[in-house]
Design a protein around this motif. Structure first.
Motif, PDB file in Angstrom:
ATOM      1  N   GLY A 133     -84.947 -12.014   5.963  1.00 44.57           N
ATOM      2  CA  GLY A 133     -84.292 -11.007   6.813  1.00 44.57           C
ATOM      3  C   GLY A 133     -82.816 -10.704   6.171  1.00 44.57           C
ATOM      4  N   ILE A 134     -82.701 -11.309   5.046  1.00 42.72           N
ATOM      5  CA  ILE A 134     -81.222 -10.903   4.402  1.00 42.72           C
ATOM      6  C   ILE A 134     -81.232  -9.398   4.071  1.00 42.72           C
ATOM      7  CG2 ILE A 134     -79.772 -11.345   2.465  1.00 42.72           C
ATOM      8  CD1 ILE A 134     -79.992 -13.497   4.743  1.00 42.72           C
ATOM      9  N   GLY A 135     -80.084  -8.808   4.360  1.00 39.63           N
ATOM     10  CA  GLY A 135     -80.303  -7.171   4.190  1.00 39.63           C
ATOM     11  C   GLY A 135     -80.314  -6.273   5.402  1.00 39.63           C
ATOM     12  N   GLU A 161     -72.389  -6.553   7.185  1.00 43.89           N
ATOM     13  CA  GLU A 161     -71.768  -7.500   7.746  1.00 43.89           C
ATOM     14  C   GLU A 161     -72.893  -8.773   8.199  1.00 43.89           C
ATOM     15  OE1 GLU A 161     -68.231  -8.514   8.108  1.00 43.89           O
ATOM     16  OE2 GLU A 161     -68.203  -6.656   6.802  1.00 43.89           O
ATOM     17  N   SER A 162     -73.738  -8.165   8.640  1.00 41.60           N
ATOM     18  CA  SER A 162     -75.173  -9.330   8.879  1.00 41.60           C
ATOM     19  C   SER A 162     -75.550  -9.971   7.784  1.00 41.60           C
ATOM     20  CB  SER A 162     -76.061  -8.465   9.633  1.00 41.60           C
ATOM     21  OG  SER A 162     -77.450  -9.290   9.899  1.00 41.60           O
ATOM     22  N   THR A 163     -75.582  -8.924   6.661  1.00 37.58           N
ATOM     23  CA  THR A 163     -76.052  -9.678   5.259  1.00 37.58           C
ATOM     24  C   THR A 163     -75.123 -10.919   4.912  1.00 37.58           C
ATOM     25  OG1 THR A 163     -77.062  -7.693   4.453  1.00 37.58           O
ATOM     26  CG2 THR A 163     -76.412  -9.312   2.837  1.00 37.58           C
ATOM     27  N   ILE A 164     -73.868 -10.722   4.928  1.00 38.36           N
ATOM     28  CA  ILE A 164     -72.832 -11.600   4.605  1.00 38.36           C
ATOM     29  C   ILE A 164     -73.047 -12.875   5.444  1.00 38.36           C
ATOM     30  CG2 ILE A 164     -70.284 -12.149   4.663  1.00 38.36           C
ATOM     31  CD1 ILE A 164     -70.136  -9.004   3.727  1.00 38.36           C
ATOM     32  N   ARG A 165     -72.971 -12.516   6.751  1.00 42.07           N
ATOM     33  CA  ARG A 165     -73.174 -13.985   7.734  1.00 42.07           C
ATOM     34  C   ARG A 165     -74.352 -14.559   7.305  1.00 42.07           C
ATOM     35  NH1 ARG A 165     -72.044 -10.092  11.759  1.00 42.07           N
ATOM     36  NH2 ARG A 165     -74.087 -10.019  12.500  1.00 42.07           N
ATOM     37  N   GLY A 166     -75.771 -13.947   7.122  1.00 39.23           N
ATOM     38  CA  GLY A 166     -76.797 -14.511   6.436  1.00 39.23           C
ATOM     39  C   GLY A 166     -76.566 -15.406   5.375  1.00 39.23           C
ATOM     40  N   LEU A 167     -76.027 -14.693   4.460  1.00 33.83           N
ATOM     41  CA  LEU A 167     -75.652 -15.636   3.029  1.00 33.83           C
ATOM     42  C   LEU A 167     -74.877 -16.790   3.351  1.00 33.83           C
ATOM     43  CD1 LEU A 167     -75.248 -12.609   0.499  1.00 33.83           C
ATOM     44  CD2 LEU A 167     -77.111 -13.908   0.847  1.00 33.83           C
ATOM     45  N   GLU A 168     -73.830 -16.699   4.429  1.00 30.99           N
ATOM     46  CA  GLU A 168     -73.253 -17.946   4.515  1.00 30.99           C
ATOM     47  C   GLU A 168     -74.085 -18.903   5.218  1.00 30.99           C
ATOM     48  OE1 GLU A 168     -68.795 -15.727   5.452  1.00 30.99           O
ATOM     49  OE2 GLU A 168     -70.225 -15.851   7.374  1.00 30.99           O
ATOM     50  N   LEU A 169     -74.888 -18.803   6.137  1.00 30.60           N
ATOM     51  CA  LEU A 169     -75.917 -19.588   6.566  1.00 30.60           C
ATOM     52  C   LEU A 169     -76.840 -20.281   5.551  1.00 30.60           C
ATOM     53  CD1 LEU A 169     -76.644 -20.974   9.315  1.00 30.60           C
ATOM     54  CD2 LEU A 169     -78.617 -19.220   9.339  1.00 30.60           C
ATOM     55  N   VAL A 170     -77.453 -19.485   4.414  1.00 28.56           N
ATOM     56  CA  VAL A 170     -77.917 -19.757   3.248  1.00 28.56           C
ATOM     57  C   VAL A 170     -77.302 -20.760   2.726  1.00 28.56           C
ATOM     58  CG1 VAL A 170     -78.967 -19.160   1.043  1.00 28.56           C
ATOM     59  CG2 VAL A 170     -79.498 -17.731   3.203  1.00 28.56           C
ATOM     60  N   LYS A 171     -76.094 -20.652   2.252  1.00 36.22           N
ATOM     61  CA  LYS A 171     -75.063 -21.592   1.410  1.00 36.22           C
ATOM     62  C   LYS A 171     -74.979 -22.973   2.184  1.00 36.22           C
ATOM     63  CE  LYS A 171     -71.167 -21.395  -1.556  1.00 36.22           C
ATOM     64  NZ  LYS A 171     -70.496 -20.513  -2.313  1.00 36.22           N
ATOM     65  N   GLU A 172     -74.955 -22.600   3.542  1.00 37.51           N
ATOM     66  CA  GLU A 172     -74.825 -23.974   4.614  1.00 37.51           C
ATOM     67  C   GLU A 172     -76.007 -24.994   4.100  1.00 37.51           C
ATOM     68  OE1 GLU A 172     -74.452 -25.113   8.920  1.00 37.51           O
ATOM     69  OE2 GLU A 172     -73.923 -23.136   8.468  1.00 37.51           O
ATOM     70  N   LEU A 173     -77.310 -24.326   4.368  1.00 36.03           N
ATOM     71  CA  LEU A 173     -78.363 -24.938   4.346  1.00 36.03           C
ATOM     72  C   LEU A 173     -78.994 -25.479   2.771  1.00 36.03           C
ATOM     73  CD1 LEU A 173     -80.123 -22.797   6.965  1.00 36.03           C
ATOM     74  CD2 LEU A 173     -79.601 -25.207   7.154  1.00 36.03           C
ATOM     75  N   GLY A 174     -77.965 -24.885   1.754  1.00 39.54           N
ATOM     76  CA  GLY A 174     -78.701 -24.981   0.243  1.00 39.54           C
ATOM     77  C   GLY A 174     -79.917 -24.266   0.258  1.00 39.54           C
ATOM     78  N   ALA A 175     -80.285 -23.110   0.913  1.00 44.75           N
ATOM     79  CA  ALA A 175     -81.692 -22.519   0.796  1.00 44.75           C
ATOM     80  C   ALA A 175     -81.549 -21.394  -0.137  1.00 44.75           C
ATOM     81  CB  ALA A 175     -82.162 -22.250   2.260  1.00 44.75           C
TER      82      ALA A 175
END
Length: 421
Positions: A133-135, A161-175
């Protein structure tokens, strides 16, 4: 083995066989796994070693098909399930080979429920392999003319802005971050400003990646649906998009990764999407592997062309699964095999068990091959006419190790549990 050695004129890689040691490991300080090994051109002896080495599939599955599956033609045939209920099923399936789940941001995984996914990992060892769902979210009314490629600035800004927030969650999870730009694209070729469409998408994605450096994005191309013509229609489009997005990156952390030969933007090709576009499956995946960009795999079955069916693995085009497994093993793929199916009329446990078993079967056929004879056929085709065909027949006829299969008794119990209308 007799083979003609040649000088790979002009090839320049910024790394050597040292990357074999770090294959599949996290790059220090990032959420990126080292997949550079895919780009190596090892000698035939090393290729044989890879083919003969035991290949253990790491299965992941998207929580989006665990419960109610929507359709424009009929009401859902299943009850909807909460995220908690879907993750409970994932925990159960960990006993049969499920290693990770996949979820869309923000409607399946988000800042408010990420703790549920972390609990799943702690209790069952089932991680989050990808945040999709990134993008942009294609379900919303304001996305009807695209998300980060939209010609409407307020829409474009919202999904950036939603993409940036999604990427931050990705980084948190190491995904891994996955972008399937399903609603980005066009209806009519005449009147579409193609440069603008591609530029808007690529500029926004590069900006988001620079705001959250050290994560990997994977593009998932598709020829059509839900957009009449998707923005990146086939594998080659995806590779070009990956290169174009990377060429815009400015953050020093991302530049350093690129200089070391890491792909910041990779691909997540789906078998069904490839066959919708009449692509050859093994060939397309090999094109991505050659670039060191195969970040994830989505498996299912699909007749050539047609609408996106997401059938269980191994029910249509069985030979394509065997060829794909062969190519993944040949070129050192280390990441997840994601199952992306649409089990409208059967329990999700059954669909996943059947798909796991189909992959194990195809992997067993590849195990059964005389790998040296297969490569010998490639290097000396004039002396080995018909030998490859015979090798395949013999490999399919030979007993396959079924110990990794989900037992039929377990599958039958799932079927009976959910058999009532």
């Amino acid at each position: 083995m007799k083979c003609s050695v040649f000088d790979n004129y002009g090839l320049r890689l910024v790394f050597d066989e040292e990357v074999i040691k770090t294959a599949g490991q996290l790059v220090s300080g990032t959420a990126i796994r080292d997949i550079r090994v895919q780009s190596l051109r090892p000698p035939v002896e090393k290729l044989l070693e890879r083919l003969r080495k035991t290949f253990e599939p790491k299965f992941s599955a998207g929580v989006w098909f665990f419960g109610e599956v929507s359709s424009r033609f009929h009401l859902p045939y299943k009850d909807d399930l909460s995220i908690e209920e879907r993750l409970e099923i994932a925990g159960e399936l960990s006993n049969y080979g499920l290693k990770a789940v996949e979820a869309h941001y923000p409607w399946e995984i988000n800042e408010d429920n990420v703790h549920l996914y972390k609990d799943l990992d702690k209790e069952f060892g089932v991680k989050v392999s990808m945040v999709a769902g990134i993008g942009g979210d294609p379900r919303h009314r304001d996305a009807q003319f695209g998300t980060i490629s939209s010609p409407i600035k307020r829409v474009r800004d919202k999904y950036l802005e939603s993409t940036i927030r999604g990427l931050e969650l990705v980084k948190e999870l190491g995904a891994l971050a996955v972008c399937w730009p399903g609603i980005d694209g066009y209806t009519y070729p005449l009147g579409t400003l193609f440069y603008d469409m591609w530029d808007r998408f690529e500029a926004a994605m590069a900006e988001a990646l620079d705001k959250v450096p050290g994560v990997r994005l994977a593009i998932e191309p598709k020829p059509y649906e839900p957009a009449i013509n998707n923005i990146y229609r086939n594998t080659s489009d995806g590779i070009i998009a990956a290169r174009d997005i990377e060429s815009r990156l400015k953050n020093p952390e991302n530049i350093k990764l690129l200089q070391q030969g890491h792909a910041v933007v990779g691909l997540n090709p789906e078998v069904g999407h490839l066959r919708m576009a009449f692509e050859d499956v093994a060939y397309a995946y090999a094109r991505v592997l050659r670039e060191g960009r195969l970040a994830h795999v989505h498996l299912n079955s699909q007749p050539l062309g047609n609408f996106d069916q997401d059938l269980n693995v191994g029910v249509v085009g069985v030979e394509t699964v065997e060829a794909l497994i062969f190519v993944l093993r040949l070129y050192g793929y280390t990441e997840y095999l994601g199952i992306d199916v649409n089990p409208e009329r059967m329990p999700v446990q059954v669909a996943l068990a059947n798909s796991f078993n189909a992959v194990h079967l195809s992997n067993g056929v590849v195990d059964n091959l005389d790998h040296e004879a297969v490569l010998e056929h490639y290097f000396n085709p004039h002396e080995k006419r018909g030998d490859l065909e015979n090798q395949l027949t013999l490999a399919r006829a030979k007993g396959v190790d079924t110990s990794k299969f989900v037992p039929k008794e377990v599958i039958k119990a799932w079927e009976e549990k959910f058999s009532g209308l």
